[in-house]
Scaffold this motif. Sequence first.
Motif, mmCIF file in Angstrom:
data_model
loop_
_atom_site.group_PDB
_atom_site.id
_atom_site.type_symbol
_atom_site.label_atom_id
_atom_site.label_comp_id
_atom_site.label_asym_id
_atom_site.label_seq_id
_atom_site.Cartn_x
_atom_site.Cartn_y
_atom_site.Cartn_z
ATOM 1 N N MET A 16 0.824 -1.196 0.000
ATOM 2 C CA MET A 16 0.000 0.000 0.000
ATOM 3 C C MET A 16 0.866 1.257 0.000
ATOM 4 N N GLU A 17 0.747 2.029 -1.064
ATOM 5 C CA GLU A 17 1.281 3.382 -1.116
ATOM 6 C C GLU A 17 0.106 4.320 -1.347
ATOM 7 N N PRO A 18 0.222 5.587 -0.957
ATOM 8 C CA PRO A 18 -0.892 6.515 -1.166
ATOM 9 C C PRO A 18 -1.353 6.512 -2.623
ATOM 10 N N GLY A 19 -2.638 6.231 -2.814
ATOM 11 C CA GLY A 19 -3.236 6.304 -4.147
ATOM 12 C C GLY A 19 -3.023 5.109 -5.040
ATOM 13 N N ASN A 20 -2.376 4.037 -4.551
ATOM 14 C CA ASN A 20 -2.057 2.945 -5.481
ATOM 15 C C ASN A 20 -3.105 1.839 -5.512
ATOM 16 N N CYS A 21 -4.028 1.821 -4.547
ATOM 17 C CA CYS A 21 -5.058 0.788 -4.556
ATOM 18 C C CYS A 21 -6.319 1.307 -3.875
ATOM 19 N N ILE A 22 -7.370 0.523 -3.966
ATOM 20 C CA ILE A 22 -8.651 0.850 -3.336
ATOM 21 C C ILE A 22 -8.957 -0.257 -2.338
ATOM 22 N N THR A 23 -9.137 0.124 -1.091
ATOM 23 C CA THR A 23 -9.402 -0.852 -0.034
ATOM 24 C C THR A 23 -10.679 -0.463 0.704
ATOM 25 N N TYR A 24 -11.527 -1.452 0.949
ATOM 26 C CA TYR A 24 -12.711 -1.208 1.768
ATOM 27 C C TYR A 24 -12.894 -2.355 2.745
ATOM 28 N N SER A 25 -13.556 -2.058 3.861
ATOM 29 C CA SER A 25 -13.895 -3.055 4.874
ATOM 30 C C SER A 25 -15.401 -3.054 5.066
ATOM 31 N N LEU A 26 -15.972 -4.247 5.091
ATOM 32 C CA LEU A 26 -17.407 -4.423 5.313
ATOM 33 C C LEU A 26 -17.576 -5.254 6.574
ATOM 34 N N VAL A 27 -18.305 -4.708 7.543
ATOM 35 C CA VAL A 27 -18.543 -5.407 8.800
ATOM 36 C C VAL A 27 -20.038 -5.678 8.921
ATOM 37 N N VAL A 28 -20.395 -6.957 9.016
ATOM 38 C CA VAL A 28 -21.803 -7.359 9.023
ATOM 39 C C VAL A 28 -22.048 -8.367 10.130
ATOM 40 N N PRO A 29 -23.305 -8.519 10.575
ATOM 41 C CA PRO A 29 -23.595 -9.575 11.550
ATOM 42 C C PRO A 29 -23.443 -10.953 10.903
ATOM 43 N N SER A 30 -23.064 -11.922 11.710
ATOM 44 C CA SER A 30 -22.887 -13.280 11.196
ATOM 45 C C SER A 30 -24.179 -13.840 10.602
ATOM 46 N N SER A 31 -25.313 -13.314 11.035
ATOM 47 C CA SER A 31 -26.598 -13.796 10.504
ATOM 48 C C SER A 31 -26.714 -13.579 9.004
ATOM 49 N N LEU A 32 -25.972 -12.600 8.466
ATOM 50 C CA LEU A 32 -26.051 -12.322 7.031
ATOM 51 C C LEU A 32 -25.406 -13.430 6.216
ATOM 52 N N VAL A 33 -24.452 -14.149 6.794
ATOM 53 C CA VAL A 33 -23.787 -15.242 6.075
ATOM 54 C C VAL A 33 -24.161 -16.594 6.673
ATOM 55 N N ALA A 41 -9.495 -10.633 -1.463
ATOM 56 C CA ALA A 41 -10.317 -10.389 -0.282
ATOM 57 C C ALA A 41 -9.784 -11.190 0.906
ATOM 58 N N ALA A 42 -10.150 -10.760 2.105
ATOM 59 C CA ALA A 42 -9.808 -11.481 3.325
ATOM 60 C C ALA A 42 -10.966 -11.327 4.302
ATOM 61 N N GLN A 43 -11.039 -12.265 5.244
ATOM 62 C CA GLN A 43 -12.151 -12.281 6.186
ATOM 63 C C GLN A 43 -11.692 -12.693 7.564
ATOM 64 N N LYS A 44 -12.442 -12.234 8.561
ATOM 65 C CA LYS A 44 -12.323 -12.760 9.912
ATOM 66 C C LYS A 44 -13.712 -12.821 10.523
ATOM 67 N N ARG A 45 -14.034 -13.969 11.086
ATOM 68 C CA ARG A 45 -15.307 -14.128 11.780
ATOM 69 C C ARG A 45 -15.047 -14.069 13.281
ATOM 70 N N PHE A 46 -15.613 -13.064 13.926
ATOM 71 C CA PHE A 46 -15.391 -12.849 15.348
ATOM 72 C C PHE A 46 -16.385 -13.657 16.174
ATOM 73 N N ALA A 47 -15.947 -14.095 17.342
ATOM 74 C CA ALA A 47 -16.822 -14.863 18.234
ATOM 75 C C ALA A 47 -18.003 -14.036 18.725
ATOM 76 N N SER A 48 -17.882 -12.718 18.623
ATOM 77 C CA SER A 48 -18.959 -11.832 19.072
ATOM 78 C C SER A 48 -20.152 -11.817 18.130
ATOM 79 N N GLY A 49 -20.034 -12.490 16.969
ATOM 80 C CA GLY A 49 -21.179 -12.586 16.064
ATOM 81 C C GLY A 49 -21.142 -11.623 14.907
ATOM 82 N N VAL A 50 -19.955 -11.166 14.522
ATOM 83 C CA VAL A 50 -19.831 -10.306 13.348
ATOM 84 C C VAL A 50 -18.738 -10.845 12.433
ATOM 85 N N VAL A 51 -18.814 -10.428 11.184
ATOM 86 C CA VAL A 51 -17.841 -10.824 10.172
ATOM 87 C C VAL A 51 -17.183 -9.578 9.606
ATOM 88 N N LEU A 52 -15.860 -9.588 9.573
ATOM 89 C CA LEU A 52 -15.087 -8.540 8.886
ATOM 90 C C LEU A 52 -14.691 -9.087 7.522
#
Length: 349
Positions: free
Chosen positions: A180-197, A242-253
Amino acid sequence: MRGEYKVPGGKLVVVDLATRDERLVDVRVSGDFFLEPDEALDDINAALTGMPADTTVDRLAGAIEDGLGDDVALIGFSPTAVGIAVRRALGKATGWADHTFEVIPPVVMDPLMHVALDEVIPQEVASGRRAPTLRFWDWDSPLVVIGAFQSVANEVDPAGAERYGIRIARRVSGGGAMFMEPGNCITYSLVVPSSLVEGLSFEQSYRFLDDWVLGALRDLGIRADYVPLNDIVSDKGKIAGAAQKRFASGVVLHHVTMSYDIDAAKMVQVLRIGREKLSDKGTRSAAKRVDPLRSQTRMARMDIIEAFVKHFENRYDTRESGYTEAELAEARELVGTKFATAAWTNRVP
């Protein structure tokens, strides 16, 4: 009760049902899918009727499979898709339409803050202080972000990183390194409840959570699709990972990094694995740039991000948001105590 599930790249499955004594009754499956022979629809309904209301997606799918003959063809859907629709009807699983998403536009800051916010925002969503959130990164300095389980020595050439003044950080999710350098890529994070998946495998959830961005890319004239497990690819090559992490608290990053205009010559001096990847692609000279989004859209990076946001807002119920002072303070604390420390960065030396 009614539940719907749209199979990514497939058809819509609708389930209407009731419950009696904690079991499914009056089950009716419908949709725009194809099914041969058509009598098999009665077998699917029969397989679900009488099942306990707390049955998991996998068990529901198994009951359907057991109730169908070997000559039955399900086209555009699957027993799992039916199981997810059942769980949604029961309120055990949720769909996109069940949520209002907060959208945070790009905010320029130290990239380590964004790495830390990928731990802070899931905590906020899990606690109910924040709705499911889509946020875009922007940063003011270069950083190599390695996956949670990657070896620093295997991934990064320390001499190259020092030459260009590039720091190294480890994120909370698995997957590969991000240059990652300034302006070289586009990154986003989506955080949703585990119920969505609910009911989706890791592989299925990657495509499901990024179905919207495939639509946004189509709006920009790029025909892209998922290549399992976690790559977004057009007919001209890889665009994103893409990458993911499923948290024990019931959400997905779930987060994605897309190449906009990467200096390949610098990248292969910093990332050891970059040399292998360019070699695999048949790239003899590292002097060329890795620029699928810039070259395929001819658009400025911020214009692409704006188009992504607009597509997401047109597709789902959203409201614009920003970071709270408490979230930023927590992120700064985590940078100092975790993400900027040698102990965390080198935990897999």
